[in-house]
Write an enzyme that holds these catalytic residues in place. Sequence first.
Site, PDB file in Angstrom:
ATOM      1  N   GLU A 248       0.824  -1.194   0.000  1.00  0.00           N
ATOM      2  CA  GLU A 248       0.000   0.000   0.000  1.00  0.00           C
ATOM      3  C   GLU A 248       0.867   1.257   0.000  1.00  0.00           C
ATOM      4  OE1 GLU A 248      -2.530  -0.417   3.450  1.00  0.00           O
ATOM      5  OE2 GLU A 248      -2.625  -2.587   3.161  1.00  0.00           O
ATOM      6  N   GLU A 359      -9.973   5.692   2.954  1.00  0.00           N
ATOM      7  CA  GLU A 359     -10.326   4.910   4.145  1.00  0.00           C
ATOM      8  C   GLU A 359     -10.316   5.830   5.353  1.00  0.00           C
ATOM      9  OE1 GLU A 359      -8.544   1.263   6.937  1.00  0.00           O
ATOM     10  OE2 GLU A 359      -7.555   1.797   5.042  1.00  0.00           O
TER      11      GLU A 359
END
Length: 445
Positions: A248, A359
């Site tokens: 990520e 997120e």
Amino acid sequence: MAKVVSFSLALLMTVVVILTPSAVSGENGFSDLKIRTHLKRLNKPALKSIKSPDGDIIDCVPVTDQPALSHPLLINHTVQSPDGDIIDCVPVTDQPALSHPLLINHTVQMTPSFNPESVFSESKVSSNTKNQQSSAISQLWHVNGKCPENTVPIRRTTKQDLYRASSVEKFGMKNQKSIPKCISYEPASVLTQNGHQHAIMYVEDGVFYGAKAKINVWKPNVEMPNEFSLAQIWVLGGNFNSDLNSIEAGWQVSPQLYGDSRTRLFTYWTSDAYQGTGCYNLLCSGFVQINREIAMGGSISPLSTFGDSQYDITILIWKDPKEGHWWLQFGEKYIIGYWPASLFSYLSESASMIEWGGEVVNSQSEEGQHTTTQMGSGRFAEEGWGKASYFKNIQVVDGSNELRSPENLQVFTDQENCYNVKSGSGGSWGSHFYYGGPGRNPNCP
């Protein structure tokens, strides 16, 4: 005799009172010894230290002394310089000195053998002509200096950073709730209960060797210290239970991790669904940094403003077809480093799913109210340019090691009344989407 005993007990009690504060510190009661040991593991001796205007201290650490090379699978690695010289790495002894038999004398790469896009023609700043800027996105510590050759910049970890963590062992680690599971994997009604909410675009059931996007950069408001807001790319392999592999990269605002509300560049990796492996940035061994100009965890500047100038960063992650490592590139020219293939099981071959998006953590109040933590700009996707946050020029690396627009892109949100997504395609933006939201509002109580 009684007086002597009384005095001894009083003295003993005094000693205990005096010793206790020095042995245990912080609101979580961490021992000073454990804190010192962990800080020594993270903060390597530096050739130069730079004080950033945002308060960070950036240590310029020799490439061979960075935390990555203390990983059990990377011990006894060597570093190969661009001119062909081999520099032996000295193993760090503060982690288990376990040597994988297949990796003894392995060579750490200082440059990738292949880049799917060797020349970037795009600006780091949005191409919208109305608000196009000429200044490039950088990091604030650059104002006060730069690291010398053969070193890498590492943001110094402090006692206060560790005190904010739930435990020293968990410092810098996510939990399983961070996995953005899409509808085909788990009903959305279950996802809304786990505290982490997503607004993403994704492609699944394929064979992928990388991903790229230009990510609009903002400073979202984060309500609670233990919450965060981020925008990132996920490169995924395996299933969503115990063996998920994930790489990520993107930007985040995380008061608990960094101690402030600045927007910062970050990376993350895990090979077991966030159970015990991996971490943010260089807070554990694993990610090998080669770049001396970009500090992982360093703050980003400038940032987008509502109705005015818009800024974005380019993130490219790809798998080197020769060595098998996963490389990270930031912007037009900064090859930051790589995650060694040996860290992973599924991703040692390829990725099966790519996700792009935002997120947040929704810790909720005691009354059960949704957090006001913003995602992206804090505005819903339908507000569009200059107001909502975006991802554009979304691409994947295919089996021919070429960048292309993904097929069968889908979108997913946990609670669209809190945060949502609106996709588009075509033109100079290619595959793209707006996303985000304010969190708590009349439709998201």
